[in-house]
Design an enzyme around this catalytic site. Structure first.
Site, mmCIF file in Angstrom:
data_model
loop_
_atom_site.group_PDB
_atom_site.id
_atom_site.type_symbol
_atom_site.label_atom_id
_atom_site.label_comp_id
_atom_site.label_asym_id
_atom_site.label_seq_id
_atom_site.Cartn_x
_atom_site.Cartn_y
_atom_site.Cartn_z
ATOM 1 N N GLY A 419 0.982 -1.216 -0.182
ATOM 2 C CA GLY A 419 -0.221 -0.092 -0.023
ATOM 3 C C GLY A 419 0.823 0.957 0.119
ATOM 4 O O GLY A 419 2.017 1.490 0.066
ATOM 5 N N GLY A 422 0.425 8.566 2.496
ATOM 6 C CA GLY A 422 1.074 9.999 1.822
ATOM 7 C C GLY A 422 2.456 10.025 1.758
ATOM 8 O O GLY A 422 2.516 10.691 0.627
ATOM 9 N N SER A 424 5.346 7.914 1.622
ATOM 10 C CA SER A 424 5.629 6.106 1.955
ATOM 11 C C SER A 424 5.083 5.420 1.500
ATOM 12 O O SER A 424 4.141 5.000 0.937
ATOM 13 C CB SER A 424 5.726 5.833 3.415
ATOM 14 O OG SER A 424 4.550 5.416 3.835
ATOM 15 N N GLU A 425 5.797 4.450 0.737
ATOM 16 C CA GLU A 425 5.177 3.244 -0.178
ATOM 17 C C GLU A 425 5.842 1.598 0.737
ATOM 18 O O GLU A 425 6.767 1.929 1.330
ATOM 19 C CB GLU A 425 6.026 3.020 -1.497
ATOM 20 C CG GLU A 425 5.496 4.011 -2.251
ATOM 21 C CD GLU A 425 6.321 3.498 -3.611
ATOM 22 O OE1 GLU A 425 6.968 2.882 -3.675
ATOM 23 O OE2 GLU A 425 6.045 4.726 -4.905
ATOM 24 N N ASP A 542 -2.091 8.776 17.561
ATOM 25 C CA ASP A 542 -2.857 8.573 15.777
ATOM 26 C C ASP A 542 -3.490 6.819 16.220
ATOM 27 O O ASP A 542 -3.015 6.544 14.801
ATOM 28 C CB ASP A 542 -1.504 8.636 15.196
ATOM 29 C CG ASP A 542 -2.133 8.558 13.522
ATOM 30 O OD1 ASP A 542 -3.224 9.144 13.430
ATOM 31 O OD2 ASP A 542 -1.684 8.660 12.591
#
Ligand SMILES: Nc1ncnc2c1ncn2[C@@H]1O[C@H](COP(=O)(O)OP(=O)(O)OP(=O)(O)O)[C@@H](O)[C@H]1O
Length: 692
Positions: A419, A422, A424-425, A542
């Site tokens: 996935g 924002g 990052s992969e 978060d």
């Protein structure tokens, strides 16, 4: 197998002087007699008539504490005891030799007077003393003494006893040849000795010669063995080097095979995923392109399933309308039944009641069908959400610069994209060193960013790494490694969680059974308790469905410590200052985080609120506050600031204990809300073993 170090197996064979000594230390079997040098010296001394001095000096030097009495007999006794009682002598053991002791004793008794005179008398004592000292010891001037006069230390030892005119003794000169073999140049037997003694001496000389030749043979053998050992050692070293090289080669081949297999599997998974998406596009729908003038935009185009659902719903609606129409007609006919003008034949009352029943049951059946179709529609919406997610993943994978199965850091074989966040992969990868699957999170700095922004991003990521790497708990994703890929990219290596994340789970099944939801909540609180029991307490800050992952057996794990806060020790009971206000996902943050009049003070109670929101969402399929609102609207409309009271939908039905727990977590006033440790002890979260 442990190979000895090469230098350990090397035996020095170049020192002629020490040949015998080395032999004695190399070989413990056969004719090796460590006392031989002493014997030879004694014999020399005896032949020179200076046995007493030899013995005295030898004894003095080696034992020192033994009889200081100058008496010859006493000295001989000392000599005898040294000779025969296996005492240490200059580092060598003196072996028992009763036969020799007898000889010496006899000699002492037989010619004590003349020998004593010789000892008192004098000369060559230094020579004899030196002969008696077989070691390469330093004398008092710090010089190394040779073993024969005028001989350098590397010359072969000459056991030489000079003729002593004063003693009236002929000199027997046993010596060693250049290669250490004992030879006899002249043999003259002292005049004063009788036949027996002479024969005995001769016998001893012969025996010594024999021993010398045996030692010589042994030396040659030892040299041979040494050289063979050296060769073997060299061969072994070479073999070792070769096998290490081969092992390295094999390891490379193994890794190649493993990574080829992994890549083949990943490729086939990619193909399957794309084939499934193609099928799903036909079934569920896909993204089409719409052109309006010069503007091209993407639009959703329905697949067959939603079309079928629409047709079914429309058909059911039409059937319902038709039945309603017939029902109305029947009623009119019943009311007009008695009028003769009616063309149609009159219907009996029973017939009309039967028709009423037909219409009623048909309507009920249509309603049931409608419910089923609406459920299908709902299922379709979830499938569509997963399908869109998968399409996005594939699109991101196709657009990623890491999609060609690279091996990063000589260790991590990247497979398929899991996935994209924002910045990052996240790739599924295989750790070729520890042989396990991992998740590689590739953080890319935007090339357009200024240097300061890049620095700040890296600082942030390193801070996250430093917090996360020390967290070791069953319900927290492990962080294994971090490394740089290039100037603008670095990678963090995480424990791989092969299950879906909670976000994907809730997209597929918006509301979970209470039992499942409670189990996930208990696991989250277990992780939170760990964060709050450490010396350095941490607020996650978060907590949301996307940050709860599941491993292959369904164990829930918290991840993403990018926004987490370290609670300093000196923080008061009010909490710590929130310096990063505005960050986070607003649906899950408590009212104190939206305080605008002063710097908000926060504590672990932030995570308790977020956990309450998560639990609510798992149970009811929607968030308690601002579910349909965007982040921006939540902020604009003060949705959370106004979130004083939580409301529960009537369906699905949920226990009152669950609702009460949610109310406690979503207590508006921070001071009244339980902190993590208190909430974790709530009876609703504790499992008690049922008695059988
Ligand atoms: N350790 C992991 N194991 C398996 N999948 C993971 C792991 N970490 C992240 N993922 C998956 O990778 C995807 C992207 O993760 P990432 O954390 O970058 O996303 P995000 O949380 O949505 O983004 P952001 O961090 O920018 O908010 C998600 O679908 C997530 O489920």
């Amino acid at each position: 197998m442990a190979f000895p170090k090469p230098q350990e197996s090397v035996i020095q064979v170049t020192m002629h002087d020490d040949v015998l000594l080395q032999l004695s230390s190399m070989s413990n079997s056969g004719p090796s007699d460590p006392a031989l040098p002493i014997k030879i010296a004694k014999l020399e001394a005896r032949m020179a008539g200076k046995a007493s001095q030899l013995v005295t000096q030898s004894a003095r030097q080696e034992a020192n504490t033994l009889s200081p009495h100058p008496s010859f007999v006493n000295q001989l006794t000392v000599s005898s005891s040294i000779d025969s009682d296996d005492e240490e002598c200059g580092g060598f053991r003196l072996q028992a030799n009763p036969r020799k002791r007898k000889t010496m004793k006899e000699w002492a008794e037989g010619d004590a007077a003349s020998l004593e005179e010789a000892v008192e008398g004098k000369r060559h004592s230094q020579d004899l003393g030196e002969h008696a000292d077989f070691g390469d010891r330093e004398d008092s001037r710090g010089k190394k003494r040779g073993r024969g006069r005028g001989q350098g230390p590397s010359k072969p030892r000459m056991l030489k006893v000079k003729a002593d005119a004063d003693m009236g003794l002929a000199t027997e000169v046993p010596s060693t040849s250049d290669d250490g073999l004992l030879t006899q140049e002249t043999i003259e037997i002292p005049k004063g000795l009788g036949e027996d003694e002479r024969a005995q001496l001769q016998e001893e000389i012969d025996s010594l010669k024999m021993s010398s030749s045996l030692y010589h043979e042994e030396l040659a053998k030892a040299r041979q063995e040494t050289s063979e050992a050296q060769q073997t050692c060299q061969q072994l070293e070479k073999d070792l080097k070769d096998s290490r090289e081969q092992e390295q080669l094999r390891e490379q081949q193994r890794l190649k095979v493993v990574s080829d297999l992994l890549i083949a599997v990943a490729k086939s998974e990619r193909q399957d995923a794309r084939a499934k998406v193609r099928q799903d596009i036909a079934r569920l729908g896909g993204i089409g392109v719409m052109r309006a003038g010069t503007v091209i935009s993407e639009v959703w185009e329905d697949g067959q399933t939603p079309k079928d659902i629409q047709v079914r719903l429309r058909s059911l609606l039409e059937q319902k309308t038709a039945i309603d129409k017939h029902k109305k007609l029947l009623k009119r006919r019943q009311s007009e039944k008695l009028e003769s003008s009616t063309v149609e034949p009159a219907m009996s009352e029973e017939e009309s009641l039967a028709m009423e029943e037909v219409y009623r049951t048909r309507l009920l059946s249509i309603k049931r069908e409608e419910e089923v179709t609406l459920r299908d529609k709902e299922r379709y919406e979830h499938e569509k959400a997963c399908h869109i997610r998968e399409m996005k993943r594939i699109r991101d994978e196709d657009g990623s610069r890491f999609n060609h199965f690279p091996i990063l850091h000589n260790r991590y074989a990247l497979l398929n994209l899991l996935g994209k966040g924002g910045f990052s992969e996240v790739y599924k990868a295989f750790d070729l060193v520890d042989y396990k699957y991992v998740a590689c999170k590739l953080h890319g700095l935007n090339a357009q960013w200024g240097e300061e922004k890049k620095r700040s991003y890296v600082r942030h990521a390193v801070r996250e790494y430093n917090i996360h790497k020390g967290l070791i708990h069953n319900h927290i994703v492990r962080l294994w490694d971090i490394f740089e890929i290039d100037q603008n990219t670095f990678c963090t290596v995480l424990e791989y969680c092969s299950g879906k994340d909670l976000d994907a789970t809730l997209k597929a099944t918006p509301s979970l059974p209470e039992r499942d939801a409670r189990s996930i909540l208990v696991q989250i609180f277990s992780g939170l308790v760990y964060l709050n029991r450490r010396a350095q307490r941490i607020i996650h800050y978060d907590l949301k469905p996307g940050n709860v992952l599941f491993d292959e057996v369904g164990v829930a794990k918290m991840t993403d410590f990018g926004l987490s806060k370290i609670v300093e020790d000196e923080v008061g009971s009010q909490g710590m200052e929130l310096t990063s206000q505005g960050a986070g996902t607003y649906w899950y943050l408590p009212p104190e985080c939206f305080e605008v009049h002063k710097v908000p003070l926060i504590s672990s109670k932030v995570d308790v609120w977020s956990a309450g929101v998560l639990f609510y969402q798992m149970l009811f399929g929607r968030r308690p506050f601002g579910h349909d609102q965007t982040q921006e609207r939540i902020l604009r409309e003060d949705t959370i600031v106004k979130a004083h009271k939580v409301e529960f939908p009537s369906r699905p039905s949920v226990s009152s204990e669950a609702k009460d727990f949610i109310r406690r977590c979503l207590t508006y006033n921070q001071a009244d809300r339980p902190d993590v440790l208190t909430a974790a002890q709530d009876p609703y979260l504790s499992y008690v073993k049922r008695k059988p």
